[in-house]
Design a protein around this motif. Structure first.
Motif, PDB file in Angstrom:
ATOM      1  N   TYR A   7      49.751  30.626  40.409  1.00  0.00           N
ATOM      2  CA  TYR A   7      49.307  31.995  40.703  1.00  0.00           C
ATOM      3  C   TYR A   7      49.020  32.710  39.369  1.00  0.00           C
ATOM      4  O   TYR A   7      48.419  32.134  38.498  1.00  0.00           O
ATOM      5  CB  TYR A   7      50.370  32.730  41.515  1.00  0.00           C
ATOM      6  CG  TYR A   7      50.687  32.053  42.832  1.00  0.00           C
ATOM      7  CD1 TYR A   7      49.823  32.195  43.919  1.00  0.00           C
ATOM      8  CD2 TYR A   7      51.848  31.268  42.999  1.00  0.00           C
ATOM      9  CE1 TYR A   7      50.096  31.568  45.136  1.00  0.00           C
ATOM     10  CE2 TYR A   7      52.133  30.657  44.207  1.00  0.00           C
ATOM     11  CZ  TYR A   7      51.250  30.808  45.268  1.00  0.00           C
ATOM     12  OH  TYR A   7      51.519  30.198  46.463  1.00  0.00           O
ATOM     13  N   GLY A   8      49.404  33.961  39.256  1.00  0.00           N
ATOM     14  CA  GLY A   8      49.248  34.686  37.989  1.00  0.00           C
ATOM     15  C   GLY A   8      47.961  35.475  37.865  1.00  0.00           C
ATOM     16  O   GLY A   8      47.710  36.092  36.827  1.00  0.00           O
ATOM     17  N   SER A   9      47.124  35.479  38.907  1.00  0.00           N
ATOM     18  CA  SER A   9      45.886  36.254  38.861  1.00  0.00           C
ATOM     19  C   SER A   9      46.180  37.719  39.141  1.00  0.00           C
ATOM     20  O   SER A   9      47.075  38.054  39.921  1.00  0.00           O
ATOM     21  CB  SER A   9      44.885  35.728  39.897  1.00  0.00           C
ATOM     22  OG  SER A   9      43.765  36.575  40.017  1.00  0.00           O
ATOM     23  N   VAL A  10      45.422  38.621  38.496  1.00  0.00           N
ATOM     24  CA  VAL A  10      45.572  40.051  38.719  1.00  0.00           C
ATOM     25  C   VAL A  10      44.199  40.640  39.044  1.00  0.00           C
ATOM     26  O   VAL A  10      43.165  40.109  38.612  1.00  0.00           O
ATOM     27  CB  VAL A  10      46.177  40.746  37.469  1.00  0.00           C
ATOM     28  CG1 VAL A  10      45.187  40.771  36.316  1.00  0.00           C
ATOM     29  CG2 VAL A  10      46.663  42.150  37.784  1.00  0.00           C
ATOM     30  N   TYR A  11      44.194  41.707  39.819  1.00  0.00           N
ATOM     31  CA  TYR A  11      42.933  42.357  40.172  1.00  0.00           C
ATOM     32  C   TYR A  11      42.288  42.959  38.940  1.00  0.00           C
ATOM     33  O   TYR A  11      42.938  43.641  38.133  1.00  0.00           O
ATOM     34  CB  TYR A  11      43.181  43.460  41.214  1.00  0.00           C
ATOM     35  CG  TYR A  11      42.027  44.421  41.358  1.00  0.00           C
ATOM     36  CD1 TYR A  11      40.876  44.053  42.055  1.00  0.00           C
ATOM     37  CD2 TYR A  11      42.074  45.688  40.772  1.00  0.00           C
ATOM     38  CE1 TYR A  11      39.807  44.926  42.173  1.00  0.00           C
ATOM     39  CE2 TYR A  11      41.017  46.570  40.897  1.00  0.00           C
ATOM     40  CZ  TYR A  11      39.879  46.185  41.597  1.00  0.00           C
ATOM     41  OH  TYR A  11      38.825  47.057  41.700  1.00  0.00           O
ATOM     42  N   LEU A  12      40.978  42.716  38.758  1.00  0.00           N
ATOM     43  CA  LEU A  12      40.204  43.321  37.679  1.00  0.00           C
ATOM     44  C   LEU A  12      39.108  44.198  38.281  1.00  0.00           C
ATOM     45  O   LEU A  12      38.446  43.803  39.241  1.00  0.00           O
ATOM     46  CB  LEU A  12      39.564  42.246  36.795  1.00  0.00           C
ATOM     47  CG  LEU A  12      40.519  41.337  36.023  1.00  0.00           C
ATOM     48  CD1 LEU A  12      39.725  40.354  35.173  1.00  0.00           C
ATOM     49  CD2 LEU A  12      41.456  42.149  35.144  1.00  0.00           C
ATOM     50  N   PRO A  13      38.888  45.386  37.721  1.00  0.00           N
ATOM     51  CA  PRO A  13      37.891  46.301  38.291  1.00  0.00           C
ATOM     52  C   PRO A  13      36.471  46.004  37.815  1.00  0.00           C
ATOM     53  O   PRO A  13      36.260  45.311  36.810  1.00  0.00           O
ATOM     54  CB  PRO A  13      38.348  47.663  37.754  1.00  0.00           C
ATOM     55  CG  PRO A  13      38.939  47.340  36.416  1.00  0.00           C
ATOM     56  CD  PRO A  13      39.622  45.985  36.598  1.00  0.00           C
ATOM     57  N   PHE A  14      35.506  46.536  38.564  1.00  0.00           N
ATOM     58  CA  PHE A  14      34.104  46.577  38.149  1.00  0.00           C
ATOM     59  C   PHE A  14      33.533  45.203  37.843  1.00  0.00           C
ATOM     60  O   PHE A  14      32.843  44.995  36.842  1.00  0.00           O
ATOM     61  CB  PHE A  14      33.918  47.486  36.931  1.00  0.00           C
ATOM     62  CG  PHE A  14      34.590  48.822  37.072  1.00  0.00           C
ATOM     63  CD1 PHE A  14      34.650  49.460  38.303  1.00  0.00           C
ATOM     64  CD2 PHE A  14      35.185  49.437  35.995  1.00  0.00           C
ATOM     65  CE1 PHE A  14      35.265  50.690  38.450  1.00  0.00           C
ATOM     66  CE2 PHE A  14      35.804  50.670  36.124  1.00  0.00           C
ATOM     67  CZ  PHE A  14      35.848  51.300  37.357  1.00  0.00           C
ATOM     68  N   ALA A  15      33.818  44.223  38.653  1.00  0.00           N
ATOM     69  CA  ALA A  15      33.249  42.880  38.530  1.00  0.00           C
ATOM     70  C   ALA A  15      33.589  42.205  37.201  1.00  0.00           C
ATOM     71  O   ALA A  15      32.876  41.305  36.759  1.00  0.00           O
ATOM     72  CB  ALA A  15      31.727  42.935  38.707  1.00  0.00           C
ATOM     73  N   LEU A  16      34.686  42.606  36.567  1.00  0.00           N
ATOM     74  CA  LEU A  16      35.077  41.975  35.308  1.00  0.00           C
ATOM     75  C   LEU A  16      35.486  40.523  35.516  1.00  0.00           C
ATOM     76  O   LEU A  16      35.424  39.719  34.580  1.00  0.00           O
ATOM     77  CB  LEU A  16      36.230  42.753  34.660  1.00  0.00           C
ATOM     78  CG  LEU A  16      35.850  44.070  33.990  1.00  0.00           C
ATOM     79  CD1 LEU A  16      37.086  44.781  33.474  1.00  0.00           C
ATOM     80  CD2 LEU A  16      34.878  43.838  32.839  1.00  0.00           C
ATOM     81  N   GLU A  17      35.899  40.175  36.743  1.00  0.00           N
ATOM     82  CA  GLU A  17      36.279  38.788  37.011  1.00  0.00           C
ATOM     83  C   GLU A  17      35.079  37.860  36.847  1.00  0.00           C
ATOM     84  O   GLU A  17      35.242  36.707  36.452  1.00  0.00           O
ATOM     85  CB  GLU A  17      36.860  38.668  38.423  1.00  0.00           C
ATOM     86  CG  GLU A  17      38.243  39.297  38.568  1.00  0.00           C
ATOM     87  CD  GLU A  17      38.831  39.069  39.950  1.00  0.00           C
ATOM     88  OE1 GLU A  17      38.298  38.213  40.690  1.00  0.00           O
ATOM     89  OE2 GLU A  17      39.823  39.731  40.293  1.00  0.00           O
ATOM     90  N   ARG A  18      33.892  38.364  37.161  1.00  0.00           N
ATOM     91  CA  ARG A  18      32.694  37.538  36.979  1.00  0.00           C
ATOM     92  C   ARG A  18      32.278  37.498  35.510  1.00  0.00           C
ATOM     93  O   ARG A  18      31.807  36.474  35.016  1.00  0.00           O
ATOM     94  CB  ARG A  18      31.546  38.081  37.844  1.00  0.00           C
ATOM     95  CG  ARG A  18      31.782  37.911  39.337  1.00  0.00           C
ATOM     96  CD  ARG A  18      30.498  38.083  40.128  1.00  0.00           C
ATOM     97  NE  ARG A  18      29.938  39.418  39.977  1.00  0.00           N
ATOM     98  CZ  ARG A  18      30.252  40.447  40.752  1.00  0.00           C
ATOM     99  NH1 ARG A  18      31.143  40.281  41.733  1.00  0.00           N
ATOM    100  NH2 ARG A  18      29.704  41.627  40.584  1.00  0.00           N
TER     101      ARG A  18
END
Length: 326
Positions: free
Chosen positions: A204-215
């Motif tokens: 696991y270890g994923s965190v929510y990132l805003p404004f499409a920063l994950e892409r």
């Protein structure tokens, strides 16, 4: 995009509203509020086609809220904002809007403020994460959502400051990190880092990132600097992405802890999380800091918003002497 409230597909319209809200980067709290008001508006008019619904129907709904529901003026204005968003941003319909609805009575609002001694008494009856969060609300003037969404990278121990990003109105600012919180916060982050490492080892270890920063940064969601300073106690599934991750700490536990601490401290004022931000501003003004400085620390766009605390200062014996005491 459909411009009606089709009784067969009311949820489809709400999904469209949600999509536009997220494209425009509205906060999650605003999203929940707007969807609530739009849903109530749809049901109030029995899911009629929006081509036949406009300004007069909005007036009728706002009047109902004021007369029957007896809502506050701020609540009525929030409902209006939600409906204007629906028509202008989602349905792309221009309204011939002449607001002649019965307006809810606007009350003169004075925030509840604790004395420095009362703040200390409440904090003494708190422990762990709840104590740290309240100390930041009071010591740095944070809104609750700002403390919840604070990330590791936004805590600058060297400069003794916090970076508050994309807060209310999509504004960012800097505020102080109290010296007394440096060591406790560092110790807390060591514990959070160990927990994050365990999450990574378990897949696991994923965190929510805003404004499409994950892409834009595909691996950033697992990096330490992006983690929340106050993560949730348990992992949960993100309803949007389906990813199991730790969200930020939930406000319900903090609210219960504050209520209990206030009772234990013997304080008879109505205290909420926001009371500590009010107290932060009032105590700075009492200590001689100018109102513009306080405005910047609070992140108010208009100094008139900050001026409410000068009215608090003028209450009681600090301004006018009672004739009983003369």
């Amino acid at each position: 995009m459909s411009d009606n409230f089709s009784s067969a597909h009311p949820q489809r319209l709400l999904d469209q509203v949600r999509d536009v809200l997220r494209v425009k980067h509205y906060s999650y709290q605003t999203e929940k509020s707007y969807l609530l008001w739009i849903r109530r508006y749809i049901h109030f008019h029995h899911r009629r086609n929006s081509r036949n619904i406009g300004g007069s129907e909005i007036n009728a709904f706002l009047t109902y809220l004021a007369v029957e529901e007896k809502v506050a003026a701020s609540t009525q204005n929030q409902a209006l904002s939600a409906l204007l968003f629906l028509y202008r941003e989602v349905l792309h319909l221009e309204l011939d809007l002449n607001l002649d609805a019965v307006r809810a009575k606007r009350s003169r609002y004075l925030p509840t403020v604790l004395t420095p001694e009362e703040v200390k008494a409440v904090i003494l009856h708190l422990s762990g994460v709840h104590r740290l969060v309240v100390q930041l609300l009071y010591g740095s003037g944070l809104r609750l959502a700002e403390a919840q969404q604070l990330r590791v990278k936004d805590v600058d121990f060297a400069q003794r400051q916090l970076a508050i990003r994309n807060s209310k109105g999509m504004e960012s600012r800097l505020t102080m990190l109290p010296e007394t919180l440096v060591e406790p916060l560092q110790e807390h982050l060591l514990w959070v880092k160990r927990q994050h490492q365990q999450d990574l080892e378990q897949g696991y270890g994923s965190v929510y990132l805003p404004f499409a920063l994950e892409r834009k940064y595909p691996r950033a969601d697992r990096e330490w600097i992006w983690q929340f300073v106050f993560p949730a106690e348990r992992r949960s599934q993100d309803p949007d992405s389906g990813i199991t991750r730790r969200h930020w700490v939930h406000e319900s536990g903090l609210q219960r802890a504050i209520k209990q601490a206030v009772q234990q401290a013997g304080i008879t004022k109505r205290v909420s999380c926001h009371t500590f931000r009010h107290s932060f501003a009032t105590h700075l003004l009492q200590n001689g800091y100018d109102i513009r400085t306080v405005q910047e620390l609070l992140g108010h766009k208009d100094v008139k918003t900050t001026m409410i605390y000068t009215h608090v200062l003028q209450k009681g014996a600090r301004a006018i002497k009672s004739p009983l005491d003369t």
